[in-house]
Design an enzyme around this catalytic site. Structure first.
Site, short mmCIF file in Angstrom:
data_model
loop_
_atom_site.label_atom_id
_atom_site.label_comp_id
_atom_site.label_asym_id
_atom_site.label_seq_id
_atom_site.Cartn_x
_atom_site.Cartn_y
_atom_site.Cartn_z
N LYS A 46 34.12 16.53 88.29
CA LYS A 46 35.12 17.60 88.03
C LYS A 46 34.44 18.74 87.27
O LYS A 46 34.60 19.91 87.62
CB LYS A 46 36.25 17.05 87.19
CG LYS A 46 37.13 18.14 86.56
CD LYS A 46 38.25 17.59 85.70
CE LYS A 46 37.87 17.34 84.30
NZ LYS A 46 37.94 18.48 83.37
N ASN A 47 33.65 18.40 86.26
CA ASN A 47 33.11 19.45 85.39
C ASN A 47 31.91 20.18 85.97
O ASN A 47 31.49 21.19 85.42
CB ASN A 47 32.80 18.87 84.01
CG ASN A 47 34.09 18.55 83.25
OD1 ASN A 47 35.18 18.95 83.69
ND2 ASN A 47 33.98 17.83 82.17
N ARG B 211 44.49 15.04 86.63
CA ARG B 211 43.68 16.25 86.49
C ARG B 211 42.20 15.92 86.69
O ARG B 211 41.43 16.74 87.13
CB ARG B 211 43.84 16.84 85.08
CG ARG B 211 45.18 17.44 84.80
CD ARG B 211 45.14 18.23 83.53
NE ARG B 211 43.99 19.13 83.52
CZ ARG B 211 43.70 19.92 82.50
NH1 ARG B 211 44.43 19.90 81.43
NH2 ARG B 211 42.67 20.71 82.54
#
Ligand code: EPZ
Length: 419
Positions: free
Chosen positions: A22-23, A398
């Site tokens: 994700k990052n 998320r």
């Protein structure tokens, strides 16, 4: 809203494959603003945060097509104004500042403000773009940055809490199209920065040193489209290693870069967990009672703040006393209260958490808060006696792709239900 219902006390077994990071995905999606060419990005995790960034790119004028874990982005950014509603739901979208400034000479991005893990200052982001010759004003909670021409510069980006991942990302992306050489001292060394550096190089940027504290960028006139595969998510991988340690299991975590997790693996080995590299996978075995170990988080290659909450859940059921201190986000302790509701004995004392390991946690209804605190509650639910209900699991969605499916695949009893 949805909740997880977890029947605790079952060991995990088998194997899972880790999703894309994700990052790394968020700054790499933002970097597509630097070119009008077609960027095909693979191994993109299907997450709320990914879709938020895709929506933001569309509001900025890009064409974004999503097909499973592949995102194809084309077209040109046609406005420098990043939508407040989208940026305020996801701090990470502040990383459109650098590419918008570089491509359009102007950027209006809402300040990230604070969130449950603490204040999210932007002084290092601003220091970086000002060093490149940009001007910055503030208006109604937005940063308005402008620059007729960005000029390479040498700068020191270390802050009170060490290096900044997204400030480093913003400066790398702005410097990629600046005139001349930029040197970032005390750059973030996170693997996500390495991934971004590789993506920018594949677009034709001249970048060296990504992943080290000194990054050198020589600006180019234009960047082209690219086809690129995002690296695997080290924080998801670390979360599964901590889950397996907590429920005393033997699992295989696939598609992980062992050297991205050395601080965690070192700590787990000290407590008595067996962790072995197996090609591009990691085998973890944990049969016995562990011994406690203190942790202090630091920027990479230190122990990651994004694994602090999950580690605390493991220490909560490890006999003895351990101390957890977060040097990156000192107030990142939202998970303590919820873990204590499950029978943990954790208290805060002068900026650290003191954990007295207990023999057993007990299922209870708990509330997810931030992404990683929610992951800590999943770990606690897996080891607890009885049923745990975790409410507001949109926090988990998320940052963890198909987490319930992956846990069910490992033999856990997890149900996603309407709340
Ligand atoms: C990234 O956030 C990650 N998010 C965070 O992961 C992660 O916790 C954090 O890096 C640290 O590793 C994304 O990559 C999208 P920072 P970022 O700037 O870049 C201070 C998750 O759970 N600071 O590296 O916003 C800041 O207050 C999320 O996946 C300044 O002082 O974090 C903090 O104490 C949560 N001035 C420290 O630096 C600045 O201008 C590190 O923050 C910027 C930051």
């Amino acid at each position: 809203m949805e909740k997880f219902v977890i029947e605790g006390g079952r060991p995990l077994k088998g194997e899972i494959r880790v999703s894309g990071s994700k990052n790394a995905t968020l700054p790499i999606l933002a970097a597509t603003l630097l070119t009008d060419g077609v960027c095909e990005i693979r191994n993109v995790p299907k997450l709320r945060d990914t879709w938020t960034m895709c929506k933001l790119l569309r509001t900025l004028g890009k064409t974004v097509e999503i097909s499973g874990n592949k995102v194809t982005i084309s077209g040109s950014a046609n406005t420098p104004v990043a939508d407040y509603k989208l940026v305020s739901t996801m701090r990470g979208s502040f990383c459109v500042l650098g590419p918008l400034l570089a491509k359009l000479g102007k950027a209006k991005v809402s300040m990230p403000g604070g969130c449950v893990i603490g204040v999210r200052p932007i002084d290092l982001h601003l220091k970086g773009i000002l060093a490149l010759g940009a001007k910055a004003d503030f208006e109604a909670g937005n940063v308005i940055a402008s620059a007729s021409k960005l000029k390479g510069a040498q700068m020191y980006l270390g802050g009170t809490f060490g290096s900044s991942v997204l400030a480093t990302a913003n400066v790398m992306m702005a410097a990629a199209l600046a005139h001349g050489e930029t040197i970032i001292e005390s750059a973030a060394c996170e693997p996500e920065i390495e991934d971004l550096g590789s993506f920018l190089s594949a677009m034709g940027a001249k970048i060296e040193g990504q992943g080290t504290p000194r990054i050198v960028i020589n600006g180019v006139r234009k960047l082209h489209g690219v086809s690129y595969r995002i690296g695997s998510d080290r924080i998801e991988a670390g979360t599964f290693l901590l889950m397996a340690a907590a429920v005393k299991s033997d699992i295989l975590v696939k598609d992980v870069q062992y050297n991205h997790l050395l601080a965690l693996i070192d700590k787990l080995s000290y407590t008595g967990v067996r962790v072995d590299k197996d090609g591009s996978d990691i085998r973890i075995r944990c049969k016995k009672i562990l011994k406690p170990a203190n942790v202090v988080t630091h920027p990479h290659p230190g122990f990651p703040t994004d694994l602090q909450a999950q580690y605390m859940a493991l220490m909560a059921i490890t006999p003895g006393v351990s101390i957890v201190t977060d040097r990156v986000f000192p107030d990142r302790f939202m998970h303590i209260a919820e873990l204590n509701r499950m029978g943990a004995q954790i208290r805060r004392d002068t900026g650290s958490a003191i954990i007295e390991g207990v023999r057993q946690l007990y299922g209870a209804p708990v509330m997810a808060s931030d992404l990683r605190a929610s992951a800590a509650l999943v770990i606690a639910g897996l080891v607890a006696k009885g049923k745990t209900e975790i409410h507001r699991i949109y926090h988990l969605d998320r940052g963890y792709e198909d987490l319930d499916q992956k846990l069910i695949q490992l033999g856990a009893k997890v149900f996603r239900e309407k709340d």
